[in-house]
Design an enzyme around this catalytic site. Structure first.
Site, PDB file in Angstrom:
ATOM      1  CB  THR A  20      87.810 -12.088   5.438  1.00 54.58           C
ATOM      2  OG1 THR A  20      87.225 -11.922   6.629  1.00 54.58           O
ATOM      3  CG2 THR A  20      88.959 -13.048   5.550  1.00 54.58           C
TER       4      THR A  20
ATOM      5  CB  THR B  44      86.947 -15.731  -2.081  1.00 53.75           C
ATOM      6  OG1 THR B  44      85.643 -15.313  -2.230  1.00 53.75           O
ATOM      7  CG2 THR B  44      87.997 -14.843  -2.372  1.00 53.75           C
ATOM      8  CG  ASP B  45      82.338 -17.484  -4.482  1.00 54.82           C
ATOM      9  OD1 ASP B  45      82.923 -16.418  -3.830  1.00 54.82           O
ATOM     10  OD2 ASP B  45      81.308 -18.001  -4.491  1.00 54.82           O
ATOM     11  CD  GLU B  46      83.549 -11.993  -2.133  1.00 57.04           C
ATOM     12  OE1 GLU B  46      83.561 -10.737  -2.379  1.00 57.04           O
ATOM     13  OE2 GLU B  46      82.916 -12.193  -1.197  1.00 57.04           O
TER      14      GLU B  46
ATOM     15  CE1 TYR C  83      88.608 -11.143   1.343  1.00 61.45           C
ATOM     16  CE2 TYR C  83      86.659 -11.308  -0.150  1.00 61.45           C
ATOM     17  CZ  TYR C  83      87.621 -11.982   0.468  1.00 61.45           C
ATOM     18  OH  TYR C  83      87.824 -13.309   0.887  1.00 61.45           O
TER      19      TYR C  83
ATOM     20  CE  LYS D  10      91.597 -14.782  -0.106  1.00 62.61           C
ATOM     21  NZ  LYS D  10      92.455 -15.346   0.616  1.00 62.61           N
TER      22      LYS D  10
ATOM     23  N   GLY E  61      79.243  -1.040  -5.255  1.00 64.13           N
ATOM     24  CA  GLY E  61      79.524  -2.190  -6.165  1.00 64.13           C
ATOM     25  C   GLY E  61      79.134  -3.685  -5.868  1.00 64.13           C
TER      26      GLY E  61
HETATM   27  P1  NAD Z   1      88.363 -14.451   9.301  1.00 66.75           P
HETATM   28  O1  NAD Z   1      88.476 -12.832   8.993  1.00 66.75           O
HETATM   29  O2  NAD Z   1      87.464 -14.846  10.235  1.00 66.75           O
HETATM   30  O3  NAD Z   1      89.895 -14.677  10.047  1.00 66.75           O
HETATM   31  C1  NAD Z   1      90.950 -14.219   9.342  1.00 66.75           C
HETATM   32  C2  NAD Z   1      92.204 -14.658  10.287  1.00 66.75           C
HETATM   33  O4  NAD Z   1      93.629 -14.027   9.854  1.00 66.75           O
HETATM   34  C3  NAD Z   1      91.889 -13.757  11.760  1.00 66.75           C
HETATM   35  O5  NAD Z   1      92.313 -14.585  12.781  1.00 66.75           O
HETATM   36  C4  NAD Z   1      93.138 -12.758  11.413  1.00 66.75           C
HETATM   37  O6  NAD Z   1      93.756 -12.449  12.747  1.00 66.75           O
HETATM   38  C5  NAD Z   1      94.085 -13.410  10.543  1.00 66.75           C
HETATM   39  N1  NAD Z   1      95.176 -12.466   9.965  1.00 66.75           N
HETATM   40  C6  NAD Z   1      94.824 -11.521   9.164  1.00 66.75           C
HETATM   41  N2  NAD Z   1      95.849 -10.861   8.805  1.00 66.75           N
HETATM   42  C7  NAD Z   1      96.821 -11.292   9.234  1.00 66.75           C
HETATM   43  C8  NAD Z   1      98.143 -11.550   9.021  1.00 66.75           C
HETATM   44  N3  NAD Z   1      98.970 -10.254   8.150  1.00 66.75           N
HETATM   45  N4  NAD Z   1      99.148 -12.007   9.698  1.00 66.75           N
HETATM   46  C9  NAD Z   1      98.545 -13.156  10.296  1.00 66.75           C
HETATM   47  N5  NAD Z   1      97.170 -13.334  10.679  1.00 66.75           N
HETATM   48  C10 NAD Z   1      96.447 -12.443   9.862  1.00 66.75           C
HETATM   49  O7  NAD Z   1      88.427 -14.770   7.858  1.00 66.75           O
HETATM   50  P2  NAD Z   1      87.596 -16.296   7.480  1.00 66.75           P
HETATM   51  O8  NAD Z   1      86.406 -16.282   7.084  1.00 66.75           O
HETATM   52  O9  NAD Z   1      87.950 -17.431   8.254  1.00 66.75           O
HETATM   53  O10 NAD Z   1      88.504 -16.706   6.127  1.00 66.75           O
HETATM   54  C11 NAD Z   1      89.727 -17.362   5.983  1.00 66.75           C
HETATM   55  C12 NAD Z   1      90.216 -17.404   4.542  1.00 66.75           C
HETATM   56  O11 NAD Z   1      89.158 -17.872   3.817  1.00 66.75           O
HETATM   57  C13 NAD Z   1      90.559 -16.032   4.052  1.00 66.75           C
HETATM   58  O12 NAD Z   1      91.665 -16.231   2.995  1.00 66.75           O
HETATM   59  C14 NAD Z   1      89.145 -15.851   3.116  1.00 66.75           C
HETATM   60  O13 NAD Z   1      89.544 -15.041   1.792  1.00 66.75           O
HETATM   61  C15 NAD Z   1      88.809 -17.148   2.688  1.00 66.75           C
HETATM   62  N6  NAD Z   1      87.350 -17.244   2.212  1.00 66.75           N
HETATM   63  C16 NAD Z   1      86.445 -17.041   3.078  1.00 66.75           C
HETATM   64  C17 NAD Z   1      85.066 -17.364   2.765  1.00 66.75           C
HETATM   65  C18 NAD Z   1      84.017 -17.068   3.902  1.00 66.75           C
HETATM   66  O14 NAD Z   1      82.736 -17.207   3.351  1.00 66.75           O
HETATM   67  N7  NAD Z   1      84.024 -16.448   5.175  1.00 66.75           N
HETATM   68  C19 NAD Z   1      84.781 -17.965   1.740  1.00 66.75           C
HETATM   69  C20 NAD Z   1      85.587 -18.281   1.054  1.00 66.75           C
HETATM   70  C21 NAD Z   1      87.130 -17.880   1.205  1.00 66.75           C
HETATM   71  O1  TDX Z   2      74.228  -6.768   7.381  1.00 67.58           O
HETATM   72  C1  TDX Z   2      74.320  -7.167   6.322  1.00 67.58           C
HETATM   73  N1  TDX Z   2      73.286  -7.227   5.282  1.00 67.58           N
HETATM   74  C2  TDX Z   2      73.401  -7.637   4.263  1.00 67.58           C
HETATM   75  O2  TDX Z   2      72.373  -7.731   3.450  1.00 67.58           O
HETATM   76  C3  TDX Z   2      75.592  -7.718   5.821  1.00 67.58           C
HETATM   77  C4  TDX Z   2      76.641  -7.826   7.056  1.00 67.58           C
HETATM   78  C5  TDX Z   2      75.597  -8.361   4.465  1.00 67.58           C
HETATM   79  N2  TDX Z   2      74.690  -8.211   3.805  1.00 67.58           N
HETATM   80  C6  TDX Z   2      74.625  -8.799   2.428  1.00 67.58           C
HETATM   81  C7  TDX Z   2      75.792  -8.643   1.556  1.00 67.58           C
HETATM   82  C8  TDX Z   2      76.024 -10.010   0.683  1.00 67.58           C
HETATM   83  O3  TDX Z   2      75.446  -9.653  -0.453  1.00 67.58           O
HETATM   84  O4  TDX Z   2      74.638 -10.257   2.619  1.00 67.58           O
HETATM   85  C9  TDX Z   2      75.628 -11.061   1.649  1.00 67.58           C
HETATM   86  C10 TDX Z   2      76.791 -11.591   2.337  1.00 67.58           C
HETATM   87  O5  TDX Z   2      77.471 -10.637   3.126  1.00 67.58           O
HETATM   88  P1  TDX Z   2      78.934 -10.955   3.774  1.00 67.58           P
HETATM   89  O6  TDX Z   2      78.627 -11.862   4.939  1.00 67.58           O
HETATM   90  O7  TDX Z   2      79.485  -9.457   4.045  1.00 67.58           O
HETATM   91  O8  TDX Z   2      79.697 -11.889   2.656  1.00 67.58           O
HETATM   92  P2  TDX Z   2      80.329 -11.464   1.235  1.00 67.58           P
HETATM   93  O9  TDX Z   2      80.461 -10.165   0.851  1.00 67.58           O
HETATM   94  O10 TDX Z   2      79.504 -12.297   0.195  1.00 67.58           O
HETATM   95  O11 TDX Z   2      81.818 -12.295   1.209  1.00 67.58           O
HETATM   96  C11 TDX Z   2      81.815 -13.819   2.016  1.00 67.58           C
HETATM   97  O12 TDX Z   2      82.106 -14.588   1.296  1.00 67.58           O
HETATM   98  C12 TDX Z   2      83.154 -14.877   0.641  1.00 67.58           C
HETATM   99  C13 TDX Z   2      83.036 -13.294   3.107  1.00 67.58           C
HETATM  100  O13 TDX Z   2      82.916 -12.445   3.892  1.00 67.58           O
HETATM  101  C14 TDX Z   2      84.361 -13.473   2.160  1.00 67.58           C
HETATM  102  O14 TDX Z   2      85.535 -13.374   3.110  1.00 67.58           O
HETATM  103  C15 TDX Z   2      84.388 -14.559   1.149  1.00 67.58           C
HETATM  104  O15 TDX Z   2      85.430 -14.415   0.370  1.00 67.58           O
END
Ligand code: NAD
Ligand code: TDX
Length: 331
Positions: free
Chosen positions: A81, A120-122, A147, A151, A272
């Site tokens: 992620t 994700t919205d990305e 990434y 997705k 990017g």
């Molecule tokens: P995270 O990185 O905290 O957790 C991901 C989990 O998936 C981990 O526990 C990891 O061990 C497990 N994993 C990874 N590869 C695996 C595999 N091959 N088999 C089994 N387990 C595996 O991620 P998160 O932030 O909790 O995101 C969860 C989901 O939500 C993802 O699909 C991500 O794309 C989506 N998402 C996240 C955000 C965000 O802001 N974090 C926003 C929108 C969508």
């Molecule tokens: O130290 C930092 N400083 C900083 O300015 C980090 C780690 C990030 N950033 C910026 C980059 C982004 O513009 O902050 C914003 C958020 O960064 P992240 O937490 O890495 O999130 P983002 O890249 O937006 O993606 C997250 O949201 C969508 C999740 O990691 C993804 O898994 C999800 O799909």
């Protein structure tokens, strides 16, 4: 319901499993998670006796087929992620996000099991800074990073399996989450734990990039609603109308933690770097009646700061390694 939760030891998945145990004690929950660097058994420790945890890879067809056969529904969170990690090495993203999702789709197809795919919205790419437009369910896919490309590929596989094989699946695309159990590599926990360990917060570039923030519990409530009431084959966008620039979020954290507003460093920008994400959640609100409950961003941020203050044992072992990796990238 016999629920299989992939990635249930990660940030959003663990919060989802906690909510199942709290709000749906009738569920029988199995978590499958390969426990990558992002997965933590500690996140499930408080409820370990309430669930079944299988350590395994979602790209392992034999394991996944067996677990799916024993389930009524699958909620698919497992993924690599972190955008910065994908830029450094995309290979694990192809494996977990694309091959893993394909493997799961074949298993739910074989056993005709309901699937909700978390995305994700990305996948929509980015919007211009200063504009008012927002992503909707019909916005064309335009991913920018390795990434988001993986997705997007996974989402396309789900859509194709629905159309071609009549798999019973829904998809949700959510904006940036925050809350308890988020890995310290991500923006908000990184800045909070930097301050708690005497480091200075790190802002990429100017900090003008905008993200649309949602509390993880609101995201998971929407996922649950879609799982039970969503229309098969549909995509739902999840967002809480909370656009903030990274600079604004950082200054809110500094204020909550009683620091000077200038007490941070500008560091090398992300390659990017997507400029702005913004979600139009109208469909989810009008069709399924969902609404966020953590609508005061500063209050929710303050609770999150408090969580990191009181859960040092959860994040401290990760912190030095994450910061060493960032330092190696000039971030
Ligand atoms: P995270 O990185 O905290 O957790 C991901 C989990 O998936 C981990 O526990 C990891 O061990 C497990 N994993 C990874 N590869 C695996 C595999 N091959 N088999 C089994 N387990 C595996 O991620 P998160 O932030 O909790 O995101 C969860 C989901 O939500 C993802 O699909 C991500 O794309 C989506 N998402 C996240 C955000 C965000 O802001 N974090 C926003 C929108 C969508
Ligand atoms: O130290 C930092 N400083 C900083 O300015 C980090 C780690 C990030 N950033 C910026 C980059 C982004 O513009 O902050 C914003 C958020 O960064 P992240 O937490 O890495 O999130 P983002 O890249 O937006 O993606 C997250 O949201 C969508 C999740 O990691 C993804 O898994 C999800 O799909």
């Amino acid at each position: 319901m016999r629920l299989l939760v992939t990635g249930g030891a990660g940030f959003i998945g663990a919060n989802f499993v906690h909510a199942c145990v709290r709000e749906h004690p009738e569920d029988a929950v199995t978590v499958v998670d390969s426990l990558t660097y992002a997965g933590s058994l500690e996140s499930l420790r408080p409820i370990e006796n309430e669930i079944r945890l299988i350590r395994g890879d979602i790209a392992d067809a034999e394991l996944v087929t067996r677990l799916v056969a024993e389930s009524d529904a699958v909620v698919h969170f497992a993924a690599e992620t972190h955008v910065d990690n994908a830029l450094a090495d995309p290979a694990p993203f192809l494996h977990s996000n694309v091959v893993g999702t394909y493997t799961l789709l074949e298993a739910v197809r074989r056993h005709d099991v309901r699937l909700h795919h978390v995305s994700t919205d990305e996948v929509y790419g980015d919007l211009g800074l200063g504009g008012t437009e927002r992503f909707t369910e019909t916005t064309p896919y335009h991913p920018s990073s390795p990434y988001s490309a993986t997705k997007a590929a996974a989402d396309m596989l789900v859509r194709a399996w629905v159309r071609s094989y009549r798999v019973r699946a829904t998809i949700s695309n959510c904006s940036n989450n925050f809350g308890p159990y988020q890995h310290v590599e991500k923006f908000i926990p990184r800045q909070i734990t930097n301050i708690l360990t005497g480091r200075r917060p790190k802002l990429y570039g100017t900090g003008a990039n905008v993200r649309d923030w949602i509390h993880v519990e609101d995201h998971n409530a929407a996922v649950r609603t879609i799982l039970t009431d969503g229309r098969i084959g549909r995509t739902y966008l999840i967002g809480a109308d909370c656009q903030r620039s990274n600079l604004e979020v950082l200054q809110a954290i500094l204020a909550v933690m009683d620091r000077d507003p200038g007490d941070f460093d500008h560091v090398t920008d992300r390659a990017g770097h997507d400029l702005r994400y913004a979600i139009d959640p109208s469909l989810l609100r009008s069709e399924l009646g969902w609404a966020p409950s953590h609508s005061d961003f500063t209050a929710a941020l303050s609770e999150t700061v408090q969580w990191y203050r009181t859960h040092r044992h959860w994040w401290e072992p990760l912190k030095d390694g994450v910061e060493a990796t960032y330092a190696g990238r000039g971030q």
